[in-house]
Design an enzyme around this catalytic site. Structure first.
Site, PDB file in Angstrom:
ATOM      1  N   ASP A  93       9.967 -25.192  -4.872  1.00 35.07           N
ATOM      2  CA  ASP A  93      10.353 -26.220  -5.848  1.00 35.07           C
ATOM      3  C   ASP A  93       9.712 -27.594  -5.627  1.00 35.07           C
ATOM      4  OD1 ASP A  93      11.619 -26.767  -3.497  1.00 35.07           O
ATOM      5  OD2 ASP A  93      13.645 -26.899  -4.308  1.00 35.07           O
ATOM      6  N   HIS A  94       9.258 -27.879  -4.396  1.00 36.49           N
ATOM      7  CA  HIS A  94       8.824 -29.251  -4.106  1.00 36.49           C
ATOM      8  C   HIS A  94       7.353 -29.518  -4.407  1.00 36.49           C
ATOM      9  CE1 HIS A  94      12.633 -29.788  -2.114  1.00 36.49           C
ATOM     10  NE2 HIS A  94      12.319 -30.989  -1.681  1.00 36.49           N
ATOM     11  N   ASP A 158      16.956 -28.836   4.101  1.00 44.96           N
ATOM     12  CA  ASP A 158      16.846 -29.899   3.124  1.00 44.96           C
ATOM     13  C   ASP A 158      18.149 -30.668   3.172  1.00 44.96           C
ATOM     14  OD1 ASP A 158      15.109 -30.565   0.415  1.00 44.96           O
ATOM     15  OD2 ASP A 158      17.213 -31.143   0.317  1.00 44.96           O
ATOM     16  N   ARG A 446      17.831 -40.420  -4.437  1.00 48.27           N
ATOM     17  CA  ARG A 446      17.178 -41.384  -3.538  1.00 48.27           C
ATOM     18  C   ARG A 446      16.245 -42.280  -4.321  1.00 48.27           C
ATOM     19  NH1 ARG A 446      16.240 -37.183   1.244  1.00 48.27           N
ATOM     20  NH2 ARG A 446      18.417 -37.363   1.890  1.00 48.27           N
ATOM     21  N   SER A 641      15.692 -37.617   4.661  1.00 50.63           N
ATOM     22  CA  SER A 641      15.337 -36.205   4.591  1.00 50.63           C
ATOM     23  C   SER A 641      15.577 -35.449   5.889  1.00 50.63           C
ATOM     24  CB  SER A 641      13.865 -36.123   4.229  1.00 50.63           C
ATOM     25  OG  SER A 641      13.336 -34.886   4.570  1.00 50.63           O
ATOM     26  N   ARG A 643      13.214 -33.425   6.877  1.00 47.91           N
ATOM     27  CA  ARG A 643      11.864 -32.992   7.260  1.00 47.91           C
ATOM     28  C   ARG A 643      11.611 -33.203   8.752  1.00 47.91           C
ATOM     29  NH1 ARG A 643       9.639 -37.803   3.436  1.00 47.91           N
ATOM     30  NH2 ARG A 643      11.063 -36.691   2.099  1.00 47.91           N
TER      31      ARG A 643
HETATM   32  C1  MIC Z   1      14.070 -35.156  -0.122  1.00 53.60           C
HETATM   33  O1  MIC Z   1      14.861 -35.204  -1.053  1.00 53.60           O
HETATM   34  O2  MIC Z   1      13.720 -36.147   0.534  1.00 53.60           O
HETATM   35  C2  MIC Z   1      13.505 -33.809   0.266  1.00 53.60           C
HETATM   36  C3  MIC Z   1      12.079 -33.793  -0.048  1.00 53.60           C
HETATM   37  O3  MIC Z   1      14.127 -32.792  -0.476  1.00 53.60           O
HETATM   38  C4  MIC Z   1      13.781 -33.615   1.748  1.00 53.60           C
HETATM   39  C5  MIC Z   1      13.141 -32.436   2.334  1.00 53.60           C
HETATM   40  C6  MIC Z   1      11.698 -32.619   2.633  1.00 53.60           C
HETATM   41  O4  MIC Z   1      11.287 -33.650   3.120  1.00 53.60           O
HETATM   42  O5  MIC Z   1      10.947 -31.650   2.410  1.00 53.60           O
HETATM   43  C7  MIC Z   1      15.252 -33.597   2.142  1.00 53.60           C
HETATM   44  O6  MIC Z   1      16.056 -34.191   1.471  1.00 53.60           O
HETATM   45  O7  MIC Z   1      15.594 -33.051   3.200  1.00 53.60           O
HETATM   46 FE1  SF4 Z   2      14.181 -31.916  -4.552  1.00 49.88          FE
HETATM   47 FE2  SF4 Z   2      15.096 -33.401  -2.536  1.00 49.88          FE
HETATM   48 FE3  SF4 Z   2      14.817 -34.416  -4.976  1.00 49.88          FE
HETATM   49 FE4  SF4 Z   2      16.668 -32.661  -4.512  1.00 49.88          FE
HETATM   50  S1  SF4 Z   2      16.527 -34.676  -3.629  1.00 49.88           S
HETATM   51  S2  SF4 Z   2      15.317 -32.684  -6.271  1.00 49.88           S
HETATM   52  S3  SF4 Z   2      15.704 -31.300  -3.069  1.00 49.88           S
HETATM   53  S4  SF4 Z   2      13.200 -33.690  -3.647  1.00 49.88           S
END
Ligand code: MIC
Ligand code: SF4
Length: 755
Positions: A93-94, A158, A446, A641, A643
């Protein structure tokens, strides 16, 4: 019929006995969170002190998204296992960029990311992991629709895994190394959380939505107020919310640092389970209903049982807009104009974006569409541009069938793929490179600097989908649809009626191809090939183990000032390309962090030659020069995140310790897992003692033990020396990770793989 129903049935069969045992042992009534945690203990039930003791758990399942799954699976491949020990899924999805519209964007992504998708699909096949193909939807929406179940426990790579709390699950965001533990059949460790109770009274009406509950809570608790806690929502107001609305609230618990958020099983969840073809789970849950909520005394006298209690009256809740640059800056809609003027935030809104795992349910889209429809009927044209990312193929198919997509298209909205898209910087926004000051509003969770479009001057505001729709149509951040009017194309003054929508599709959900790929029965013959020349994937090599001595001669890579989220440490957007290649992605290390000595991002002193250069370059120069380093940080370092790249990159480039005023939970664990010393100033003002040219020693490692402080010795440029006391939260087991060089090295050793 639900996936893995046998596991759910087995859990429910044992639940009453587990709950009774825990209640007797603790000698008090139990919250729902406690019932779930105690019924998922790895070993026999014993009492844990909340916020103090580490406990080992047995989560029911694991979910991973493509941007984190690559690193998680590269690590799993080193663990020496044939198959995953618990049901696990990967969601693509990302990596899909929003640019032209869903069809073109998806086919571009399939082409552009084919190497990564092939890798994920093959690894999934080999190890028995379900694979949700690109276009199937956003991990948390797909999990809510298919896998979450009341009373369950899951982890996901995630941070918004917590979304599944909307269906009564303790769902926790973790780094990939934690997922490896669970997939390898080992216990999963967590500090037993504290509990915050949020009592919801009254009922939402008009423009107020579930999103406003969490926007308000974020304003109260701030980005670190939930750290180490599970937030349990209860009260009549909680019961009145839809299941997906509950999901929204739990989802954004990540923004306040909460370990998880949860609602008790109720009729809204039962309706949602039945609507998503899981009557079997609903019937089974009804059989143990009393154990899928807290004991009555808890909600009757919450002050006695929770560590903190907050009360919110939904009947009085005003819609909020949070931002810019941080999700906890909460402003009620009626104060927005004044606030924006006082702070010089641009009032002209250029984009309205609806979607993300937070707000892309059928209910969300139907409420936003009701505003879009009114705009068309009242002769209004949208002033801002509009983009929509449906949460899943099931939602997209159903909203298309029910005419909502057409309604948005009447407003010239772009319908992007069922994916994260702009929420994670996968957005080819025309003109963003000019870095002009501008405002956008979205329904995501975010809004850190640069997150959506890479432009540091984009002021991103977070609101409910219906509020995003109204504000995008008006093109004015200060517009209050509850009181203000707009002038339409004929010069008439018009006003929006409050939004309306459906909790669930009146004609049921429908989908032709959900995008799910089941793994093959026996994956032993599946071969995983990673091209050694690849720029996107790299087989990991093990981090070296600790040499058994204290550290000395460490340089300062950066003293980061202020907010330093995982987006600052390992940026997403274009960098998502390298999530499976540790060496390449390390070129983004700390790009966004502000150097406390010059207030600039990506400009630090290389003390080997006295010149200023980009942060990752200096890190590499130190490593190549055989010099180890440390990073110093402020409060809530690593917020955001899950990550683990944010922990693996410094490790890869020779950073031995991260010393901060405070950490965000997931990041602190990720650092420990990867063998980096996560250290805390005992006296926060010692942050000020650190100078740009300092050289450091870390003393006490040869007797490294839980609850025993270490010493950071700072040798300053003028030959003076400061001894700084630094604390840590490593337990015995975590100290073994440090000594082995990483948690994975330890697992591999335990599985008999040569390390
Ligand atoms: C996000 O919302 O920041 C992400 C991208 O979903 C991350 C995961 C990632 O960095 O791949 C998260 O929230 O953990
Ligand atoms: Fe995707 Fe993270 Fe955004 Fe949710 S918050 S839509 S998991 S990038």
């Amino acid at each position: 019929m639900a996936f893995n129903f046998d596991i759910i049935q087995k859990h429910y069969a044992q639940l009453p006995a587990h709950v009774n045992e825990a209640r007797t042992l603790l000698g008090k009534p139990l919250s729902l969170s406690e019932k779930i945690l105690y019924s998922h203990l790895w070993e026999d039930v014993m009492a844990y002190n909340r916020g103090e003791d580490y406990a080992d758990f047995r989560p029911d399942r694991v979910a991973m998204q493509d941007a984190t799954a690559q690193m998680a699976l590269l690590q799993f491949m080193m663990a020496g296992k044939d198959k995953v020990a618990v049901p696990s899924t990967v969601h693509a999805d990302h990596l899909i960029q929003a640019k032209t519209g869903s069809d073109q964007d998806l086919s571009f992504a399939l082409d552009n990311n084919s190497e990564v998708y092939d890798f994920l699909s093959t690894v999934s096949d080999k190890y028995g992991i379900g694979f949700w193909k690109p276009g199937a939807g956003i991990i948390h929406q797909v999990v809510l629709e298919n896998y979450a179940f009341p009373g369950g426990m899951m982890i996901g790579t995630d941070s918004h895994t917590v979304n599944a709390g909307g269906l009564g699950m303790v769902a926790i965001g973790v780094g990939g190394a934690d997922a490896v533990d669970v997939m390898a059949g080992m216990a999963w460790e967590l500090k037993f959380p504290k509990m915050i109770g949020i009592k919801l009274t009254g009922k939402l009406s008009g423009w107020a939505s579930a999103k406003d509950v969490i926007l308000k809570v974020a304003g109260i608790l701030t980005v670190k107020g939930g750290t180490g806690c599970i937030i349990e929502y209860f009260g009549e107001g909680a019961k009145s919310l839809s299941c997906t609305g509950k999901g929204t609230i739990c989802n954004m618990g990540a923004e306040i640092g909460a370990t998880a958020s949860i609602f008790a099983y109720d009729d809204s969840m039962e309706r949602y389970l039945r609507a998503t073809d899981r009557a079997d789970v609903a019937d089974a849950a009804n059989g143990v209903r009393e154990h899928l909520t807290a004991d009555a005394e808890i909600y009757e006298n919450p002050e006695q049982y929770f560590d903190q209690v907050i009360e919110i009256n939904l009947s009085e809740l005003e819609p909020h807009i949070n931002g810019p640059f941080t999700p906890d800056r909460a402003t009620p809609i009626s104060k927005m104009r004044i606030e924006a003027e006082e702070n010089d935030w641009p009032l002209d809104v250029e984009w309205g974006l609806i979607g993300s795992c937070t707000n892309s349910s059928y209910e969300d889209i139907s409420r936003a569409a009701s505003i879009a429809k009114q705009a068309v009927e009242k002769g209004l044209k949208t002033k801002a541009e509009f983009g929509i990312n449906p949460g899943s193929e099931q939602v997209r198919y159903t909203i298309d069938r029910d005419g909502f997509i057409e309604t948005f298209e009447d407003l010239n909205a772009k319908i992007f793929t069922n994916a994260c898209g702009p929420c994670i910087g996968q957005w080819s926004r025309a003109g963003a490179e000019k870095e002009e000051k501008n405002t956008i509003i979205h329904s995501f969770n975010r809004n850190f600097t640069k997150r959506a479009d890479g432009n540091p001057n984009t002021h991103a505001f977070v609101a409910s989908p219906e509020m995003v729709a109204a504000i995008a149509i008006s093109g004015d951040l200060g517009f209050n649809p509850m009181t203000d009017t707009l002038v339409n194309e004929n010069g008439d003054t018009v006003k929006f009626n409050p939004p309306t929508g459906w909790e669930l599709p009146p004609n049921g959900f429908a989908v032709e191809d959900s995008g799910y790929q089941a793994p093959c029965e026996d994956g032993s013959g599946v071969n995983i090939v990673v091209n050694p020349e690849s720029k996107r994937l790299q087989i990991l090599t093990r981090f070296e183990s600790w040499a058994g001595t204290d550290y000395s001669g460490l340089k300062l890579l950066i003293k980061a000032k202020g907010k330093c989220t995982t987006d600052h440490i390992s940026m997403a957007g274009p960098w998502l390309t390298y999530r499976g290649h540790l060496d390449n992605i390390s070129n983004n290390l700390l790009l966004g962090a502000i150097n406390a000595f010059n207030d600039k991002p990506n400009c630090v002193k290389n003390t080997l030659n006295g010149k200023y250069d980009s942060t990752p370059k200096v890190a590499r120069a130190y490593r190549n020069g055989g010099v180890a380093s440390i990073v110093v940080g402020d409060e809530n370092y690593g917020e955001g995140s899950s990550r683990e790249h944010a922990a693996m990159e410094p490790r890869h480039l020779g950073v031995k310790a991260i010393v901060v005023k405070s950490f965000a939970r997931i990041h602190e664990t990720n650092l420990k897992k990867q063998g980096v010393l996560a250290l805390l100033f005992n006296d926060k003002s010692d942050y000020d003692v650190i100078q740009e040219d300092d050289t450091f020693e870390i003393k006490g490692l040869t007797s490294f033990a839980p609850d025993v402080s270490l010493t950071l010795v700072a040798h300053h440029g003028d030959d003076s020396v400061d001894e700084i006391m630094v604390n840590h939260t490593f337990n015995e087991n975590q100290i073994e990770w440090f000594k082995a060089g990483s948690a994975l090295n330890l697992i591999s050793r335990q599985s008999g793989v040569n390390v």
